[in-house]
Design a protein around this motif. Structure first.
Motif, short mmCIF file in Angstrom:
data_model
loop_
_atom_site.label_atom_id
_atom_site.label_comp_id
_atom_site.label_asym_id
_atom_site.label_seq_id
_atom_site.Cartn_x
_atom_site.Cartn_y
_atom_site.Cartn_z
N PHE A 83 -6.46 2.00 1.65
CA PHE A 83 -6.18 1.74 0.18
C PHE A 83 -7.26 1.48 -0.65
CE2 PHE A 83 -4.29 -0.85 -3.50
CZ PHE A 83 -3.36 0.26 -3.91
N PHE A 84 -7.96 0.28 -0.16
CA PHE A 84 -9.16 0.01 -1.19
C PHE A 84 -10.52 0.51 -1.21
CE2 PHE A 84 -5.96 -3.84 -0.99
CZ PHE A 84 -5.93 -4.02 -2.25
N THR A 85 -10.76 1.17 -0.12
CA THR A 85 -12.08 1.70 -0.01
C THR A 85 -11.73 3.12 -0.08
OG1 THR A 85 -12.95 -0.18 1.18
CG2 THR A 85 -14.00 1.71 1.42
N LYS A 86 -10.88 4.01 0.71
CA LYS A 86 -10.89 5.33 0.80
C LYS A 86 -10.06 6.16 -0.21
CE LYS A 86 -12.14 5.33 5.91
NZ LYS A 86 -11.64 5.78 6.96
N GLY A 87 -9.36 5.10 -0.95
CA GLY A 87 -8.19 5.88 -1.95
C GLY A 87 -7.39 6.63 -1.37
N LYS A 88 -6.68 6.32 -0.10
CA LYS A 88 -5.57 7.27 0.49
C LYS A 88 -4.37 6.75 -0.14
CE LYS A 88 -8.41 9.15 3.52
NZ LYS A 88 -8.50 10.60 3.24
N ASN A 89 -3.42 7.61 -0.17
CA ASN A 89 -2.19 7.51 -0.50
C ASN A 89 -1.29 6.80 0.58
OD1 ASN A 89 0.64 7.64 -1.11
ND2 ASN A 89 0.70 9.14 -2.33
N ILE A 90 -1.01 5.58 0.58
CA ILE A 90 -0.55 4.94 1.73
C ILE A 90 1.34 5.02 1.82
CG2 ILE A 90 -2.62 3.56 2.14
CD1 ILE A 90 -0.56 1.32 0.89
N ALA A 91 1.79 5.70 0.84
CA ALA A 91 3.28 6.23 1.09
C ALA A 91 3.29 7.46 1.75
CB ALA A 91 3.81 5.97 -0.28
N ASP A 92 2.43 8.03 1.67
CA ASP A 92 2.42 9.53 2.17
C ASP A 92 2.50 9.44 3.87
OD1 ASP A 92 1.93 12.58 1.94
OD2 ASP A 92 0.25 11.99 3.26
N THR A 93 3.74 10.02 4.38
CA THR A 93 3.83 10.32 5.68
C THR A 93 2.77 10.54 6.38
OG1 THR A 93 6.06 10.23 5.20
CG2 THR A 93 5.48 10.61 7.45
N GLU A 94 2.32 11.63 5.88
CA GLU A 94 1.07 12.15 6.82
C GLU A 94 -0.01 11.50 6.91
OE1 GLU A 94 -1.77 16.48 6.52
OE2 GLU A 94 0.35 16.41 5.55
N SER A 95 -0.54 10.65 5.80
CA SER A 95 -1.66 10.13 5.71
C SER A 95 -1.49 8.67 6.59
CB SER A 95 -1.74 9.30 4.60
OG SER A 95 -2.30 10.52 3.59
#
Length: 235
Positions: A125-137
């Protein structure tokens, strides 16, 4: 001795608090006697899983804060993170509902890797900018944790893990937790917020002293006789 930590993986101070607590634990003489239990907390359950807002947009629009104030606040938080050895990119962090992320944490806790799950989700979340609500992620993060892919595909629809998230949140309400991070030491002492590592270390020492008095090591009297051991062989 148990230490319970209520946290939300979209909370910038929770990651900083985690790192400062870990720094204290490294200095703590009796760390092998410490059990850390992560607890779920949702700072804003109203956020959509489909949100695409950055932290700047979220605070200016949803919290009605002036842009200059937001920029200054997030710059300060980024600097605090840097002082704790963390690399924040809040301009890339997508503020979404963290319910599914917490369900992954609850599943990871059942495999005794809750701390590692927290770490990877914070990093995403804080470093990689990933969507942590996305099931695939989230499944990808679960695979990084070494979790079973078939099980991972079912946990986000499993009411068991949703229930455990809600139980943690209700427990927080019952003991008066209104913000995170919140650290509860042996249900006797508490620290609220991302305090310096020295504060954590002092509380560890104080709590452990009292815990040790109530949980003395068992004293066993041994009558020696002929026996075999790994180091000395048979004698």
């Amino acid at each position: 001795m148990k230490i319970e930590i209520w946290s939300d993986v979209i909370c910038p101070f929770c990651y900083i608090g985690k790192r400062n607590f870990e720094a204290a634990l490294e200095q703590f003489e009796h760390k092998e006697h410490i059990e850390v239990v992560w607890k779920s907390f949702l700072l804003d359950p109203s956020i959509s899983e489909l949100s695409s807002e950055t932290y700047h947009e979220y605070l200016t629009k949803r919290k009605n804060m002036p842009l200059d104030q937001v920029n200054g606040m997030l710059a300060n938080v980024t600097e605090m993170a840097k002082q704790s050895g963390l690399d924040y990119h809040l301009d890339q962090s997508i503020v979404v509902n963290s319910q599914k992320a917490h369900q992954l944490i609850q599943f990871a806790k059942s495999k005794n890797i809750g701390d590692k799950a927290e770490e990877l989700l914070f990093l995403a979340f804080f470093t990689k900018g990933k969507n942590i609500a996305d099931t695939e992620s989230l499944i990808h993060i679960g695979l990084e944790l070494g979790l079973n892919e078939i099980e991972l595909n079912s946990i986000f629809d499993d009411q068991k893990y949703s229930y455990e998230v809600n139980q943690d949140i209700q427990e927080a309400k019952n003991i008066g937790v209104s913000g995170v991070p919140f650290f509860l030491f042996d249900r006797k002492y508490a620290i609220s917020g991302a305090q310096p590592s020295q504060v954590f270390l002092e509380t560890l020492n104080t709590t452990f002293t009292k815990w040790s008095a109530s949980n003395p090591k068992a004293s066993i009297q041994v009558i020696d006789g002929n026996s075999c051991s790994v180091e000395d062989g048979c004698k």
